[in-house]
Design a protein around this motif. Structure first.
Motif, PDB file in Angstrom:
ATOM      1  N   CYS A 139      34.524 -40.783 -29.155  1.00 27.73           N
ATOM      2  CA  CYS A 139      34.060 -39.694 -30.021  1.00 27.73           C
ATOM      3  C   CYS A 139      34.961 -39.393 -31.211  1.00 27.73           C
ATOM      4  O   CYS A 139      34.810 -38.374 -31.849  1.00 27.73           O
ATOM      5  CB  CYS A 139      33.842 -38.434 -29.191  1.00 27.73           C
ATOM      6  SG  CYS A 139      35.333 -37.772 -28.462  1.00 27.73           S
ATOM      7  N   TYR A 140      35.905 -40.233 -31.487  1.00 30.23           N
ATOM      8  CA  TYR A 140      36.721 -40.005 -32.670  1.00 30.23           C
ATOM      9  C   TYR A 140      37.287 -41.340 -33.141  1.00 30.23           C
ATOM     10  O   TYR A 140      37.313 -42.312 -32.415  1.00 30.23           O
ATOM     11  CB  TYR A 140      37.858 -39.020 -32.393  1.00 30.23           C
ATOM     12  CG  TYR A 140      39.036 -39.644 -31.680  1.00 30.23           C
ATOM     13  CD1 TYR A 140      40.161 -40.040 -32.387  1.00 30.23           C
ATOM     14  CD2 TYR A 140      39.015 -39.867 -30.309  1.00 30.23           C
ATOM     15  CE1 TYR A 140      41.245 -40.626 -31.746  1.00 30.23           C
ATOM     16  CE2 TYR A 140      40.086 -40.459 -29.662  1.00 30.23           C
ATOM     17  CZ  TYR A 140      41.195 -40.833 -30.383  1.00 30.23           C
ATOM     18  OH  TYR A 140      42.257 -41.418 -29.750  1.00 30.23           O
ATOM     19  N   GLY A 141      37.721 -41.332 -34.351  1.00 34.95           N
ATOM     20  CA  GLY A 141      38.370 -42.508 -34.896  1.00 34.95           C
ATOM     21  C   GLY A 141      39.813 -42.177 -35.223  1.00 34.95           C
ATOM     22  O   GLY A 141      40.094 -41.088 -35.723  1.00 34.95           O
ATOM     23  N   PRO A 142      40.711 -43.056 -34.919  1.00 33.09           N
ATOM     24  CA  PRO A 142      42.122 -42.773 -35.218  1.00 33.09           C
ATOM     25  C   PRO A 142      42.360 -42.669 -36.717  1.00 33.09           C
ATOM     26  O   PRO A 142      41.679 -43.315 -37.512  1.00 33.09           O
ATOM     27  CB  PRO A 142      42.862 -43.951 -34.612  1.00 33.09           C
ATOM     28  CG  PRO A 142      41.852 -45.014 -34.423  1.00 33.09           C
ATOM     29  CD  PRO A 142      40.519 -44.351 -34.317  1.00 33.09           C
ATOM     30  N   MET A 143      43.297 -41.837 -37.077  1.00 34.75           N
ATOM     31  CA  MET A 143      43.649 -41.644 -38.471  1.00 34.75           C
ATOM     32  C   MET A 143      45.150 -41.871 -38.598  1.00 34.75           C
ATOM     33  O   MET A 143      45.926 -41.358 -37.792  1.00 34.75           O
ATOM     34  CB  MET A 143      43.302 -40.223 -38.910  1.00 34.75           C
ATOM     35  CG  MET A 143      43.655 -39.923 -40.330  1.00 34.75           C
ATOM     36  SD  MET A 143      43.153 -38.277 -40.872  1.00 34.75           S
ATOM     37  CE  MET A 143      44.146 -37.234 -39.841  1.00 34.75           C
ATOM     38  N   LYS A 144      45.541 -42.655 -39.564  1.00 32.46           N
ATOM     39  CA  LYS A 144      46.959 -42.910 -39.788  1.00 32.46           C
ATOM     40  C   LYS A 144      47.353 -42.369 -41.150  1.00 32.46           C
ATOM     41  O   LYS A 144      46.597 -42.476 -42.107  1.00 32.46           O
ATOM     42  CB  LYS A 144      47.253 -44.407 -39.740  1.00 32.46           C
ATOM     43  CG  LYS A 144      47.085 -45.031 -38.386  1.00 32.46           C
ATOM     44  CD  LYS A 144      47.465 -46.498 -38.439  1.00 32.46           C
ATOM     45  CE  LYS A 144      47.298 -47.137 -37.076  1.00 32.46           C
ATOM     46  NZ  LYS A 144      47.685 -48.554 -37.086  1.00 32.46           N
TER      47      LYS A 144
END
Length: 184
Positions: A139-144
């Protein structure tokens, strides 16, 4: 499928916690000093730390066959702080795998969490496909983000930054983070 299981419940005794530790060690093919583990368990129980709950599934002979941890978090959702369970150490003894013990723990744990007002349950799965069987979904995408320390030097701030050392109290970090997520 699970008719041979006598009960699923939260673990309460040092012996049960140690049995759960053994299951995880076997399931994850690890090694553990069980005397040291027992001492750590006794210390943790004496501290009455409510940040995690340990669940177990027991067969008719009273043997714990499977267990998992429900870590208790408070997260920001839609501008409010809500309860979130964090699943960990999902494991079964090899001879009891695919017998439904984990499914039964999830069933009981979710019912308990709903009754207590938990809004979310989260995990970092080894397999999305496996945990979809229990209702989980990606349910989410990683953010860098990459920020160089020098990029921060021109911001007005009366604080200093230093590395946290092992064993130091982390409450000040929690306080700063709490203010950050609440926009204060």
């Amino acid at each position: 499928m699970c008719s041979f299981f006598m009960q699923v419940r939260k673990l309460t005794t040092p012996e049960e916690y140690l049995a759960a530790e053994k299951i995880s060690t076997i399931a994850f093919v690890g090694s553990r000093d069980m005397e040291k583990a027992q001492k750590n368990i006794e210390e943790q129980l004496a501290q009455k730390d409510d940040s995690a709950e340990f669940w177990g599934c027991f067969n008719d002979d009273g043997i714990m066959t499977s267990h998992m941890i429900n870590n208790i978090y408070h997260i920001l959702y839609d501008g409010r702080i809500v309860l979130c369970g964090g699943v960990g150490n999902v494991s079964s003894l090899p001879e009891y795998r695919r017998a439904g013990g984990i499914r039964e723990i999830f069933r009981a744990k979710f019912a308990d969490m709903r009754a207590r007002g938990f809004v979310f349950s989260a995990l970092y799965p080894f397999s999305h496909e496996y945990y979809r069987k229990f209702g989980y979904e990606y349910c989410y995408g990683p953010m860098k983000q990459r920020v160089e320390i020098n990029d921060l030097k021109n911001f007005p701030c009366p604080y200093q930054v230093r590395m946290h050392n092992w064993g130091e109290c982390i409450q000040p970090f929690k306080d700063v983070y709490q203010k950050f997520i609440l926009g204060q």
